[in-house]
Write a protein that holds these residues in place. Structure first.
Motif, PDB file in Angstrom:
ATOM      1  N   ARG A 272      23.307  16.538 -66.491  1.00 17.46           N
ATOM      2  CA  ARG A 272      24.377  16.665 -67.484  1.00 17.46           C
ATOM      3  C   ARG A 272      23.945  17.442 -68.729  1.00 17.46           C
ATOM      4  O   ARG A 272      24.759  17.697 -69.602  1.00 17.46           O
ATOM      5  N   SER A 273      22.650  17.773 -68.829  1.00 14.77           N
ATOM      6  CA  SER A 273      22.204  18.473 -70.038  1.00 14.77           C
ATOM      7  C   SER A 273      22.540  19.947 -70.004  1.00 14.77           C
ATOM      8  O   SER A 273      22.537  20.606 -71.027  1.00 14.77           O
TER       9      SER A 273
ATOM     10  N   ASP B  16      12.873  -1.029 -62.001  1.00 20.19           N
ATOM     11  CA  ASP B  16      12.881  -0.203 -63.204  1.00 20.19           C
ATOM     12  C   ASP B  16      12.579   1.252 -62.878  1.00 20.19           C
ATOM     13  O   ASP B  16      13.275   2.148 -63.338  1.00 20.19           O
TER      14      ASP B  16
ATOM     15  N   GLU C  75      18.162   7.684 -63.719  1.00 17.63           N
ATOM     16  CA  GLU C  75      18.615   8.025 -65.069  1.00 17.63           C
ATOM     17  C   GLU C  75      18.162   9.432 -65.452  1.00 17.63           C
ATOM     18  O   GLU C  75      18.929  10.227 -65.994  1.00 17.63           O
TER      19      GLU C  75
ATOM     20  N   PHE D 245      12.995   2.850 -60.194  1.00 17.92           N
ATOM     21  CA  PHE D 245      14.148   3.445 -59.514  1.00 17.92           C
ATOM     22  C   PHE D 245      15.221   3.817 -60.537  1.00 17.92           C
ATOM     23  O   PHE D 245      15.760   4.919 -60.514  1.00 17.92           O
ATOM     24  N   PHE D 246      15.446   2.889 -61.479  1.00 14.73           N
ATOM     25  CA  PHE D 246      16.438   3.133 -62.530  1.00 14.73           C
ATOM     26  C   PHE D 246      16.026   4.331 -63.391  1.00 14.73           C
ATOM     27  O   PHE D 246      16.829   5.216 -63.675  1.00 14.73           O
TER      28      PHE D 246
ATOM     29  N   SER E 222      20.620  12.526 -66.281  1.00 17.23           N
ATOM     30  CA  SER E 222      20.573  13.145 -67.598  1.00 17.23           C
ATOM     31  C   SER E 222      20.299  14.637 -67.502  1.00 17.23           C
ATOM     32  O   SER E 222      20.919  15.443 -68.184  1.00 17.23           O
TER      33      SER E 222
ATOM     34  N   PHE F  39      11.707   0.371 -71.900  1.00 15.72           N
ATOM     35  CA  PHE F  39      12.859   0.710 -71.086  1.00 15.72           C
ATOM     36  C   PHE F  39      13.482   2.033 -71.532  1.00 15.72           C
ATOM     37  O   PHE F  39      14.010   2.780 -70.724  1.00 15.72           O
TER      38      PHE F  39
END
Lengths: 225, 301
Positions: free
Chosen positions: B18-19, B4, B11, B6-7, B15, B214
């Motif tokens: 791309r912001s 998690d 993520e 790592f995810f 994000s 999550f």
């Protein structure tokens, strides 16, 4: 699979959206929920998906009562129900692949399994060539396919669709419905809320008609009217 | 759990990447509010330093009666030294005082003017606390009027500088609390904007069955990264700004008691960076929790 028992839903503003609904949907069935706007189709789907709680009566999915389901359990219920929306509800800043993969990441799938299942489902909906595109680069029909792919990528036993063809042209609508039939043939229970008369009359399935929050008709291989 | 994190981290970075401009503006806002906070910390530290420096120069001069014997002087010195508020007592004989005086006023032909040394023996009494100067001076004057000719002290200045120091210390503390809250408010709201822009995303996450834990993860890591980046930018700005500023002041007023202590400055920079990290994380947590509150769990149509 799904048992609905004397279900009533009154919204906070006093609007009685559902009134004494009794319905039984067996595993692998394909059901249309039809009726004009405000008949209670969307509300019924929201209750199945546990976005709303019943005012009285109850909904059982595989014998689990949604009325008493603790809110902590809601995410786990939703993982067994895929949902398709009229407005697609895609993540605009994620690619097609990422949008679909997200549903599996939420369920803690291993990376190689995510890659495998997402690739398979994108082939099924015919989007394998557009994996790295962003949703805004695709047509409405293609965006709806992403939404469908996301809904079925983990093979949920139930698939709900709220006006899946509401914003699509007739040809594309027909393709989407063919896809939903194909998914139903893979032993998924499919419930489609729609007021698209053409679709319901073309692809004959069980039809449950709602009016003012009541079921007025329930016919096997029925037509819209 | 490890998978998690790592995810969450990947993520968060995806994000942020791309912001685009929004994230840059947010980080800049965080940096600016932390700079204001840091400048204030540096200012307080310097004010304290000045106050401390000046206070340490405060002293009482006790001019002794000419008739005192050596042993009387010794006893008197011990007595003063034993007073709890006295840091040290130094005996300045009339000869030393005369020499110092003559050196200070070399232009005056003092030896011709005055045949004998007119200055008395004296004690230079240093205090721990500048505020005690007045009290101790009066005490010495009253209690030992037999020995003491006169007591001099830099009283009024002492009081004012002590007051300034107290203001800098307690007022500063109050302002630090206030500024911390203001910075928290700005940072929380800045991050809230980036979260609000993604409320739809949060809704979709809930719909595909994501747990709250999550959903929070990547946002909190993002907040932490934004806070640390903003804090880092603020610290580098403060570092160069202070270096430049302090050097310039030092060129103009060589003995101005600025803070140059590396440990002290580093701890200020550390506080700014830490505040950025903590407020960034906290801001993200508060913002996401708001978005995840019950009302937002419903599908809005």
């Amino acid at each position: 699979m799904i048992r609905i028992h004397y279900l009533e839903k009154e919204y906070d503003n006093g609007f009685l959206a559902l009134n004494g609904i009794n319905l039984h949907i067996a595993k692998d069935e394909f059901v249309y929920l039809v009726g004009s706007s405000g008949a209670g189709k969307s509300t019924l789907l929201k209750l199945l998906f546990s976005v709303e709680k019943p005012t009285s009566g109850d909904v059982f999915i595989d014998s689990v009562s949604l009325k008493t389901l603790p809110s902590k359990q809601i995410p786990y219920l939703r993982r067994n129900i895929g949902v398709i929306f009229q407005d697609f509800k895609l993540l605009p800043r994620r690619t097609v692949f990422e949008n679909v993969a997200f549903a599996l990441q939420v369920m803690h799938y291993q990376r190689y399994r995510i890659r495998k299942q997402v690739t398979q489902v994108l082939e099924l909906v015919g989007l394998q060539e557009k994996m790295s595109n962003f949703p805004s680069e695709l047509s409405g029909g293609e965006q709806q396919r992403i939404c469908i792919a996301r809904a079925i990528v983990n093979n949920p036993p139930i698939l709900l669709a709220d006006e899946p063809t509401g914003s699509l042209d007739p040809d594309t609508s027909w393709e989407i419905m063919q896809l939903l039939s194909k998914i139903n043939a893979r032993r998924t229970t499919v419930i489609v809320a729609t007021h698209d008369k053409g679709i319901v009359d073309d692809i004959r399935k069980r039809v449950v008609a709602l009016e003012n929050g009541r079921i007025i008709r329930d016919s096997e291989l029925g037509s819209y009217n | 759990m490890f998978g998690d994190s790592f995810f969450f981290i990947s993520e968060a970075f995806t994000s942020l990447k791309r912001s685009g401009i929004m994230i840059i503006i947010s980080i800049a806002t965080i940096a600016v509010s932390l700079i204001v906070f840091g400048v204030f910390l540096l200012l307080t530290a310097n004010l304290n330093n000045i106050a401390e420096f000046v206070t340490s120069k405060l002293e009482i001069r006790v001019y002794l009666n000419n008739s005192m014997t050596v042993s009387e002087i010794q006893n008197f010195k011990t007595e003063i030294a034993e007073m709890p508020s006295v840091k040290s007592v130094e005996f300045i004989s009339k000869d030393i005082a005369w020499d110092v005086f003559k050196k200070s006023f070399q232009k005056l032909e003092l030896n011709d003017l005055v045949g004998i040394n007119p200055l008395p023996d004296s004690f230079k009494v240093s205090m721990y606390n500048g505020r005690e100067v007045k009290k101790v001076a009066k005490y010495l004057e009253d209690k030992f009027s037999g020995y003491v000719d006169d007591v001099g002290y830099t009283g009024h200045i002492a009081e004012r500088i002590e007051m300034l120091a107290a203001c800098a210390k307690y007022g500063g503390l109050g302002l630090v609390v206030f500024l911390t809250l203001a910075t928290l408010f700005i940072i929380v709201n800045t991050i809230r904007l980036t979260v609000l822009a993604r409320n739809d995303e949060i809704e979709i996450m809930l719909l595909v069955g994501a747990t709250k834990y999550f959903i929070r993860g990547p946002f909190i890591i993002e907040g932490f990264i934004m806070g640390v980046t903003g804090g880092g930018a603020a610290v580098s700005f403060l570092y160069f700004f202070y270096l430049l500023f302090a050097t310039k002041i030092q060129e103009t007023i060589p003995f101005f008691p600025l803070v140059f202590d590396k440990d002290k400055l580093n701890s200020i920079y550390a506080v700014v960076l830490l505040l950025g990290a903590v407020l960034g994380t906290l801001g993200a947590y508060i913002s996401v929790s708001k978005s995840l509150s019950y009302e937002n769990m419903r599908i809005r149509k």
